[in-house]
Structures are given as structure tokens and as C-alpha cells.
Design a protein around this motif. Structure first.
Motif, PDB file in Angstrom:
ATOM      1  N   GLY A   1       4.036   5.105   0.915  1.00 11.84           N
ATOM      2  CA  GLY A   1       4.195   6.825   1.167  1.00 11.84           C
ATOM      3  C   GLY A   1       4.802   7.300  -0.137  1.00 11.84           C
ATOM      4  O   GLY A   1       4.183   8.161  -0.847  1.00 11.84           O
ATOM      5  N   LEU A   2       5.863   6.414  -0.564  1.00  7.82           N
ATOM      6  CA  LEU A   2       6.541   6.921  -1.889  1.00  7.82           C
ATOM      7  C   LEU A   2       5.888   6.930  -3.045  1.00  7.82           C
ATOM      8  O   LEU A   2       5.750   7.765  -3.764  1.00  7.82           O
ATOM      9  CB  LEU A   2       7.793   6.112  -2.040  1.00  7.82           C
ATOM     10  N   TYR A   3       4.954   5.960  -3.100  1.00 10.54           N
ATOM     11  CA  TYR A   3       4.127   5.693  -4.384  1.00 10.54           C
ATOM     12  C   TYR A   3       2.821   6.793  -4.124  1.00 10.54           C
ATOM     13  O   TYR A   3       2.690   7.482  -5.134  1.00 10.54           O
ATOM     14  CB  TYR A   3       3.150   4.328  -4.183  1.00 10.54           C
ATOM     15  N   SER A   4       2.465   7.004  -3.080  1.00  7.10           N
ATOM     16  CA  SER A   4       1.379   8.061  -2.894  1.00  7.10           C
ATOM     17  C   SER A   4       1.985   9.481  -3.381  1.00  7.10           C
ATOM     18  O   SER A   4       1.226  10.394  -4.079  1.00  7.10           O
ATOM     19  CB  SER A   4       0.977   8.436  -1.560  1.00  7.10           C
ATOM     20  N   LEU A   5       3.199   9.709  -3.101  1.00  5.25           N
ATOM     21  CA  LEU A   5       3.805  11.022  -3.433  1.00  5.25           C
ATOM     22  C   LEU A   5       4.045  11.073  -4.929  1.00  5.25           C
ATOM     23  O   LEU A   5       3.928  12.105  -5.556  1.00  5.25           O
ATOM     24  CB  LEU A   5       5.147  11.090  -2.699  1.00  5.25           C
ATOM     25  N   ALA A   6       4.439   9.977  -5.550  1.00  6.86           N
ATOM     26  CA  ALA A   6       4.680   9.789  -6.861  1.00  6.86           C
ATOM     27  C   ALA A   6       3.276  10.119  -7.884  1.00  6.86           C
ATOM     28  O   ALA A   6       3.582  10.595  -9.018  1.00  6.86           O
ATOM     29  CB  ALA A   6       5.259   8.353  -7.126  1.00  6.86           C
TER      30      ALA A   6
ATOM     31  N   ASP B   1       4.370  -3.372   2.518  1.00  9.06           N
ATOM     32  CA  ASP B   1       5.041  -2.386   3.732  1.00  9.06           C
ATOM     33  C   ASP B   1       4.911  -3.254   5.108  1.00  9.06           C
ATOM     34  O   ASP B   1       5.565  -3.291   5.868  1.00  9.06           O
ATOM     35  CB  ASP B   1       4.318  -1.333   3.709  1.00  9.06           C
ATOM     36  N   GLY B   2       3.775  -3.797   5.287  1.00 10.28           N
ATOM     37  CA  GLY B   2       3.201  -4.725   6.480  1.00 10.28           C
ATOM     38  C   GLY B   2       4.120  -5.961   6.636  1.00 10.28           C
ATOM     39  O   GLY B   2       4.387  -6.202   7.630  1.00 10.28           O
ATOM     40  N   ALA B   3       4.372  -6.626   5.535  1.00  7.97           N
ATOM     41  CA  ALA B   3       5.312  -7.671   5.579  1.00  7.97           C
ATOM     42  C   ALA B   3       6.776  -7.463   5.882  1.00  7.97           C
ATOM     43  O   ALA B   3       7.336  -8.166   6.578  1.00  7.97           O
ATOM     44  CB  ALA B   3       5.050  -8.554   4.290  1.00  7.97           C
ATOM     45  N   MET B   4       6.961  -6.455   5.427  1.00  8.17           N
ATOM     46  CA  MET B   4       8.471  -5.906   5.581  1.00  8.17           C
ATOM     47  C   MET B   4       8.638  -5.077   6.923  1.00  8.17           C
ATOM     48  O   MET B   4       9.826  -5.043   7.331  1.00  8.17           O
ATOM     49  CB  MET B   4       8.737  -4.901   4.580  1.00  8.17           C
ATOM     50  N   GLY B   5       7.494  -4.866   7.647  1.00  7.32           N
ATOM     51  CA  GLY B   5       7.535  -4.369   8.913  1.00  7.32           C
ATOM     52  C   GLY B   5       7.755  -2.686   8.914  1.00  7.32           C
ATOM     53  O   GLY B   5       8.376  -1.920   9.967  1.00  7.32           O
ATOM     54  N   SER B   6       7.831  -2.057   7.712  1.00 10.05           N
ATOM     55  CA  SER B   6       7.828  -0.872   7.548  1.00 10.05           C
ATOM     56  C   SER B   6       6.734   0.171   7.796  1.00 10.05           C
ATOM     57  O   SER B   6       6.772   1.369   7.273  1.00 10.05           O
ATOM     58  CB  SER B   6       8.632  -0.424   6.083  1.00 10.05           C
ATOM     59  N   MET B   7       5.760  -0.292   8.380  1.00 12.09           N
ATOM     60  CA  MET B   7       4.468   0.631   8.647  1.00 12.09           C
ATOM     61  C   MET B   7       4.747   1.282   9.945  1.00 12.09           C
ATOM     62  O   MET B   7       5.274   0.681  10.781  1.00 12.09           O
ATOM     63  CB  MET B   7       3.342  -0.603   8.713  1.00 12.09           C
ATOM     64  N   ASN B   8       4.273   2.331  10.026  1.00  9.73           N
ATOM     65  CA  ASN B   8       4.329   2.886  11.237  1.00  9.73           C
ATOM     66  C   ASN B   8       2.873   3.000  12.042  1.00  9.73           C
ATOM     67  O   ASN B   8       2.035   2.396  11.512  1.00  9.73           O
ATOM     68  CB  ASN B   8       4.726   4.501  10.949  1.00  9.73           C
TER      69      ASN B   8
ATOM     70  N   LEU C   1      -9.161   2.987  -9.996  1.00 12.51           N
ATOM     71  CA  LEU C   1      -9.068   1.570  -9.666  1.00 12.51           C
ATOM     72  C   LEU C   1      -7.445   1.097  -9.642  1.00 12.51           C
ATOM     73  O   LEU C   1      -7.361   0.447  -8.802  1.00 12.51           O
ATOM     74  CB  LEU C   1      -9.902   0.802 -10.882  1.00 12.51           C
ATOM     75  N   PHE C   2      -7.080   1.094 -10.762  1.00 11.45           N
ATOM     76  CA  PHE C   2      -5.453   0.641 -10.666  1.00 11.45           C
ATOM     77  C   PHE C   2      -4.430   1.402  -9.871  1.00 11.45           C
ATOM     78  O   PHE C   2      -3.701   0.739  -9.054  1.00 11.45           O
ATOM     79  CB  PHE C   2      -4.883   0.890 -11.939  1.00 11.45           C
ATOM     80  N   ASN C   3      -4.891   2.733  -9.366  1.00 11.87           N
ATOM     81  CA  ASN C   3      -4.089   3.400  -8.065  1.00 11.87           C
ATOM     82  C   ASN C   3      -4.540   2.766  -6.902  1.00 11.87           C
ATOM     83  O   ASN C   3      -3.489   2.458  -6.026  1.00 11.87           O
ATOM     84  CB  ASN C   3      -4.480   4.655  -8.173  1.00 11.87           C
ATOM     85  N   LEU C   4      -5.724   2.304  -6.739  1.00 12.90           N
ATOM     86  CA  LEU C   4      -6.221   1.733  -5.487  1.00 12.90           C
ATOM     87  C   LEU C   4      -5.471   0.199  -5.398  1.00 12.90           C
ATOM     88  O   LEU C   4      -5.014  -0.162  -4.174  1.00 12.90           O
ATOM     89  CB  LEU C   4      -7.725   1.415  -5.351  1.00 12.90           C
ATOM     90  N   ILE C   5      -5.377  -0.395  -6.458  1.00 12.13           N
ATOM     91  CA  ILE C   5      -4.974  -1.978  -6.394  1.00 12.13           C
ATOM     92  C   ILE C   5      -3.443  -1.826  -6.149  1.00 12.13           C
ATOM     93  O   ILE C   5      -3.022  -2.638  -5.106  1.00 12.13           O
ATOM     94  CB  ILE C   5      -5.111  -2.524  -7.655  1.00 12.13           C
ATOM     95  N   VAL C   6      -2.504  -1.084  -6.675  1.00  9.77           N
ATOM     96  CA  VAL C   6      -1.179  -0.817  -6.307  1.00  9.77           C
ATOM     97  C   VAL C   6      -1.158  -0.297  -4.918  1.00  9.77           C
ATOM     98  O   VAL C   6      -0.101  -0.845  -4.444  1.00  9.77           O
ATOM     99  CB  VAL C   6      -0.587   0.344  -7.269  1.00  9.77           C
ATOM    100  N   SER C   7      -1.914   0.614  -4.546  1.00  5.92           N
ATOM    101  CA  SER C   7      -1.617   1.116  -3.252  1.00  5.92           C
ATOM    102  C   SER C   7      -1.822  -0.013  -2.151  1.00  5.92           C
ATOM    103  O   SER C   7      -1.250  -0.238  -1.267  1.00  5.92           O
ATOM    104  CB  SER C   7      -2.777   2.027  -2.777  1.00  5.92           C
ATOM    105  N   ILE C   8      -3.028  -0.897  -2.178  1.00  3.82           N
ATOM    106  CA  ILE C   8      -3.256  -2.090  -1.527  1.00  3.82           C
ATOM    107  C   ILE C   8      -2.041  -3.054  -1.387  1.00  3.82           C
ATOM    108  O   ILE C   8      -1.680  -3.442  -0.276  1.00  3.82           O
ATOM    109  CB  ILE C   8      -4.470  -2.809  -1.689  1.00  3.82           C
ATOM    110  N   VAL C   9      -1.534  -3.201  -2.758  1.00  2.00           N
ATOM    111  CA  VAL C   9      -0.393  -4.088  -2.830  1.00  2.00           C
ATOM    112  C   VAL C   9       0.725  -3.488  -2.105  1.00  2.00           C
ATOM    113  O   VAL C   9       1.442  -4.469  -1.490  1.00  2.00           O
ATOM    114  CB  VAL C   9      -0.153  -4.626  -4.246  1.00  2.00           C
ATOM    115  N   LEU C  10       1.182  -2.554  -2.023  1.00  2.00           N
ATOM    116  CA  LEU C  10       2.176  -1.881  -1.506  1.00  2.00           C
ATOM    117  C   LEU C  10       2.102  -1.745   0.000  1.00  2.00           C
ATOM    118  O   LEU C  10       2.931  -1.836   0.831  1.00  2.00           O
ATOM    119  CB  LEU C  10       2.585  -0.375  -1.960  1.00  2.00           C
TER     120      LEU C  10
END
Length: 128
Positions: free
Chosen positions: A57-62, A41-48, A28-37
Motif C-alpha cells: 500500500g505504501l509503495y502504491s502511494l509512492a 506482506d503475506g509472510a509478515m501477516g500484514s495483509m487485510n 514491468l518493474f513496478n509490477l515485479i516490485v508490487s508482487i514482491v512486496l
């Protein structure tokens, strides 16, 4: 939040057992953090084009290793080998089988992977 941090601290603990609560609270917490990140990413324009961003992506690797470790321990709690995670490679059916395994109640008492994580120090099952 304690369950999430507990899994992160035990990121290389592939042996032993994990309760359903530990696994699902981490998920659950992993999902919440992933959605927030992903939103950041979308707001910063760093999505591909694939929908992956730098931060997510960095969080997923971590959390890859802790996620695998808690999944191993969860399967151990139902007295299944961690090799059962490979069933997820079977399209559609594998994910359903793995979901059923993850929601099953753990083996009561000690099994071949260790003591019951619901037990107290004295070996008496704790009230959950």
C-alpha cells in the motif's frame, strides 16, 4: 532498471513525451516490485481481507504520481491529450482502449507535446 529510475526521477514531469519502452519497462518493474512486496506482506501477516498490505500500500502511494506522469507522457507521444486516461473509468472497454493507446507507436517527429523522444540531439531518429 534505468528506465524505472528515470521515471521515478522525473516524477512530476507531466509534459513532454515518453517512448513505449520507457512506459512498459516502468510498468514491468513496478509490477515485479508490487508482487514482491505483496509476498512480503503475506509472510509478515500484514495483509487485510481485501488483499492489501502495509508495504504494498505504501509503495502504491509512492509510485502513484510517477505512474500518472509516465502515462501522461505516453499519451502525449501518440499525440493524445492526457484526458484520455479518464476513459479507463468506462468498464471493460476503457481499459482495452487505453491498452491499445499504450502499445501504439509514437508520432514520428515533433508533435504539439514536444520533440520525438526517439530522436538524437541532431533530430535524426535513433535506431531502437
Amino acid at each position: 532498471m534505468d528506465w524505472y529510475l528515470k521515471v521515478l526521477k522525473n516524477y512530476v514531469g507531466f509534459s513532454g513525451r515518453a517512448r513505449r519502452k520507457e512506459y512498459w519497462m516502468f510498468t514491468l518493474f513496478n509490477l515485479i516490485v508490487s508482487i514482491v512486496l505483496m509476498l512480503i506482506d503475506g509472510a509478515m501477516g500484514s495483509m487485510n481481507e481485501g488483499g492489501f498490505g502495509l508495504l504494498s500500500g505504501l509503495y502504491s502511494l509512492a509510485v502513484l504520481l510517477p505512474s500518472l506522469a509516465v502515462s501522461f507522457r505516453r499519451l502525449h507521444d501518440i499525440d493524445k491529450s492526457a484526458w484520455w486516461l479518464l476513459i479507463a473509468l468506462v468498464p471493460f472497454v476503457g481499459a482495452i482502449v487505453l491498452l491499445v493507446f499504450m502499445v501504439m507507436e509514437g508520432t514520428r517527429g515533433e508533435n504539439r507535446f514536444g520533440p520525438d523522444p526517439k530522436s538524437d540531439e541532431g533530430g535524426v531518429p535513433a535506431m531502437a
